[in-house]
Design a protein around this motif. Structure first.
Motif, PDB file in Angstrom:
ATOM      1  N   ASN A  21     -12.709  21.473   8.778  1.00  0.00           N
ATOM      2  CA  ASN A  21     -12.146  21.655   7.437  1.00  0.00           C
ATOM      3  C   ASN A  21     -11.640  20.341   6.861  1.00  0.00           C
ATOM      4  N   VAL A  22     -11.032  19.520   7.716  1.00  0.00           N
ATOM      5  CA  VAL A  22     -10.543  18.211   7.274  1.00  0.00           C
ATOM      6  C   VAL A  22     -11.713  17.321   6.870  1.00  0.00           C
ATOM      7  N   PHE A  23     -12.782  17.318   7.688  1.00  0.00           N
ATOM      8  CA  PHE A  23     -13.983  16.550   7.361  1.00  0.00           C
ATOM      9  C   PHE A  23     -14.516  16.944   5.992  1.00  0.00           C
ATOM     10  N   GLU A  24     -14.662  18.244   5.772  1.00  0.00           N
ATOM     11  CA  GLU A  24     -15.238  18.723   4.527  1.00  0.00           C
ATOM     12  C   GLU A  24     -14.361  18.337   3.338  1.00  0.00           C
ATOM     13  N   GLU A  25     -13.066  18.502   3.504  1.00  0.00           N
ATOM     14  CA  GLU A  25     -12.146  18.183   2.415  1.00  0.00           C
ATOM     15  C   GLU A  25     -12.232  16.709   2.034  1.00  0.00           C
ATOM     16  N   ARG A  26     -12.236  15.840   3.046  1.00  0.00           N
ATOM     17  CA  ARG A  26     -12.257  14.401   2.779  1.00  0.00           C
ATOM     18  C   ARG A  26     -13.611  13.964   2.209  1.00  0.00           C
ATOM     19  N   LEU A  27     -14.704  14.481   2.761  1.00  0.00           N
ATOM     20  CA  LEU A  27     -16.036  14.096   2.287  1.00  0.00           C
ATOM     21  C   LEU A  27     -16.288  14.583   0.863  1.00  0.00           C
ATOM     22  N   LEU A  28     -15.880  15.814   0.575  1.00  0.00           N
ATOM     23  CA  LEU A  28     -16.082  16.357  -0.767  1.00  0.00           C
ATOM     24  C   LEU A  28     -15.169  15.695  -1.788  1.00  0.00           C
ATOM     25  N   ALA A  29     -14.090  15.046  -1.313  1.00  0.00           N
ATOM     26  CA  ALA A  29     -13.217  14.278  -2.199  1.00  0.00           C
ATOM     27  C   ALA A  29     -13.798  12.897  -2.490  1.00  0.00           C
ATOM     28  N   GLY A  30     -14.949  12.607  -1.878  1.00  0.00           N
ATOM     29  CA  GLY A  30     -15.606  11.334  -2.130  1.00  0.00           C
ATOM     30  C   GLY A  30     -15.282  10.254  -1.123  1.00  0.00           C
ATOM     31  N   HIS A  31     -14.509  10.581  -0.082  1.00  0.00           N
ATOM     32  CA  HIS A  31     -14.191   9.592   0.939  1.00  0.00           C
ATOM     33  C   HIS A  31     -15.426   9.332   1.798  1.00  0.00           C
ATOM     34  N   LYS A  32     -15.670   8.074   2.111  1.00  0.00           N
ATOM     35  CA  LYS A  32     -16.747   7.723   3.027  1.00  0.00           C
ATOM     36  C   LYS A  32     -16.138   7.530   4.413  1.00  0.00           C
ATOM     37  N   LEU A  40       0.833  -1.211   0.000  1.00  0.00           N
ATOM     38  CA  LEU A  40       0.000   0.000   0.000  1.00  0.00           C
ATOM     39  C   LEU A  40       0.869   1.262   0.000  1.00  0.00           C
ATOM     40  N   LEU A  41       1.893   1.280   0.831  1.00  0.00           N
ATOM     41  CA  LEU A  41       2.748   2.466   0.915  1.00  0.00           C
ATOM     42  C   LEU A  41       3.504   2.704  -0.390  1.00  0.00           C
ATOM     43  N   LEU A  42       3.931   1.617  -1.018  1.00  0.00           N
ATOM     44  CA  LEU A  42       4.642   1.761  -2.293  1.00  0.00           C
ATOM     45  C   LEU A  42       3.712   2.287  -3.381  1.00  0.00           C
ATOM     46  N   VAL A  43       2.490   1.743  -3.439  1.00  0.00           N
ATOM     47  CA  VAL A  43       1.521   2.204  -4.435  1.00  0.00           C
ATOM     48  C   VAL A  43       1.129   3.651  -4.159  1.00  0.00           C
ATOM     49  N   ARG A  44       1.037   4.003  -2.884  1.00  0.00           N
ATOM     50  CA  ARG A  44       0.644   5.369  -2.511  1.00  0.00           C
ATOM     51  C   ARG A  44       1.675   6.401  -2.972  1.00  0.00           C
ATOM     52  N   LEU A  45       2.926   5.997  -3.084  1.00  0.00           N
ATOM     53  CA  LEU A  45       3.958   6.907  -3.583  1.00  0.00           C
ATOM     54  C   LEU A  45       3.648   7.383  -5.000  1.00  0.00           C
ATOM     55  N   ILE A  46       2.989   6.515  -5.759  1.00  0.00           N
ATOM     56  CA  ILE A  46       2.588   6.878  -7.129  1.00  0.00           C
ATOM     57  C   ILE A  46       1.194   7.490  -7.140  1.00  0.00           C
ATOM     58  N   GLU A  47       0.313   6.915  -6.333  1.00  0.00           N
ATOM     59  CA  GLU A  47      -1.078   7.346  -6.321  1.00  0.00           C
ATOM     60  C   GLU A  47      -1.236   8.779  -5.824  1.00  0.00           C
ATOM     61  N   ARG A  48      -0.504   9.141  -4.775  1.00  0.00           N
ATOM     62  CA  ARG A  48      -0.682  10.463  -4.170  1.00  0.00           C
ATOM     63  C   ARG A  48      -0.367  11.614  -5.119  1.00  0.00           C
ATOM     64  N   PRO A  49       0.797  11.631  -5.807  1.00  0.00           N
ATOM     65  CA  PRO A  49       1.056  12.750  -6.713  1.00  0.00           C
ATOM     66  C   PRO A  49       0.095  12.804  -7.903  1.00  0.00           C
ATOM     67  N   LEU A  50      -0.448  11.652  -8.301  1.00  0.00           N
ATOM     68  CA  LEU A  50      -1.351  11.636  -9.450  1.00  0.00           C
ATOM     69  C   LEU A  50      -2.776  12.025  -9.081  1.00  0.00           C
ATOM     70  N   TYR A  51      -3.240  11.601  -7.889  1.00  0.00           N
ATOM     71  CA  TYR A  51      -4.649  11.771  -7.538  1.00  0.00           C
ATOM     72  C   TYR A  51      -4.893  12.591  -6.281  1.00  0.00           C
ATOM     73  N   GLY A  52      -3.857  12.944  -5.524  1.00  0.00           N
ATOM     74  CA  GLY A  52      -4.048  13.737  -4.315  1.00  0.00           C
ATOM     75  C   GLY A  52      -4.862  13.001  -3.269  1.00  0.00           C
ATOM     76  N   GLN A  53      -5.942  13.635  -2.792  1.00  0.00           N
ATOM     77  CA  GLN A  53      -6.797  13.040  -1.779  1.00  0.00           C
ATOM     78  C   GLN A  53      -7.542  11.812  -2.298  1.00  0.00           C
TER      79      GLN A  53
END
Length: 275
Positions: free
Chosen positions: A148-159, A41-54
């Motif tokens: 603010n963190v709640f709003e950011e994560r929820l509006l990013a589509g996180h459940k 997961l951490l290795l994939v996240r290194l690629i996923e984070r710069p491409l998709y952010g939250q």
């Protein structure tokens, strides 16, 4: 953890020689899967984070696979009812055990909301941070930043998933839901498009054993409870019931919303657990 209305914690039974064999065997396999999955997961996240952010289109599937495998390794039967929510919003559930982390991640892509102290727990805190857990502090001065963190994560589509009881139980009762966190969904940015899905989690102990076998409450030690589960010759089951989601806009305030989803979760429990 609050122990009001709950029976005393059971005295742990000594682990037999074969029990220790199961602890070592299951523990080795489970640890390999959990921490191996975390490394991937951490290795994939290194690629996923710069491409998709939250947004996390890939790594939640790794978490789901690991959690599903945990039940295979432990030989705990796992079943679900109902449909997972597709709309934006949050999930609320009753809280009975540390196993809830695996139980609720195994089928649905969720991100837990947890008290800030968990971030410092050895092992668990590291896993929680890596899988995107939202940590909240019991400090009124940080309320705005947390909103603010709640709003950011929820509006990013996180459940986001949280436990409104505020504590874990023995699995035989649902405590009253605290309404404080529900206020976050009543801001102008969120209330018109957010849904809440109530979820009932039912643990059943091994046949002929204590129905509270998987409950983790009061002053019970995590390590000894983990050993008990790993050592068990016979295992029980867990059932997850997904209830229909409700619109935040359909409720006038956080208290009515909290009371409604609490009742839905409680009604999902077996008759003898609705007290």
């Amino acid at each position: 953890m609050l122990t009001q209305k709950l029976p005393p914690e059971p005295v742990p039974e000594p682990i037999t020689l074969m029990g220790w064999v199961r602890v070592l065997w299951r523990g080795f396999i489970l640890g390999s899967v959990v921490f191996g999955g975390l490394l991937v997961l951490l290795l994939v996240r290194l690629i996923e984070r710069p491409l998709y952010g939250q947004h996390r289109p890939i790594t939640p599937y790794i978490t789901q696979f690991v959690c599903r495998m945990a039940f295979v390794i432990l030989r705990i039967r796992y079943a679900t009812q109902g449909e997972r929510m597709q709309q934006r919003g949050a999930v609320v559930a009753n809280h009975s055990s540390w196993l809830d982390i695996f139980t609720l991640n195994a089928r649905k892509r969720v991100y837990f909301v947890s008290k800030s102290e968990v971030a410092g727990w050895p092992g668990i805190g590291w896993l929680a941070r890596a899988t995107g857990t939202v940590f909240i502090a019991r400090n009124p001065k940080e309320a705005k930043a947390q909103q603010n963190v709640f709003e950011e994560r929820l509006l990013a589509g996180h459940k986001l998933l949280f436990f409104p009881e505020g504590t874990s139980t023995d699995g035989m009762v649902v405590f009253p839901f605290k309404s404080t966190l529900f206020q976050a969904f009543f801001t102008d940015h969120l209330r018109h498009e957010m849904y809440i899905q109530p979820v009932t989690v039912i643990y059943r102990g091994p046949d002929g054993g204590d129905p509270r076998f998987y409950g983790w409450w009061g002053e019970m030690d995590f390590g000894s409870h983990l050993l008990k589960v790993l050592a068990a010759r016979r295992q029980g089951s867990v059932e997850v019931i997904y209830h229909p989601p409700v619109r935040v806009d359909d409720f006038p305030n956080r208290k009515t919303l909290a009371a409604h989803v609490e009742e839905v979760v409680r009604q999902g429990m077996p008759n003898d657990r609705r007290g």
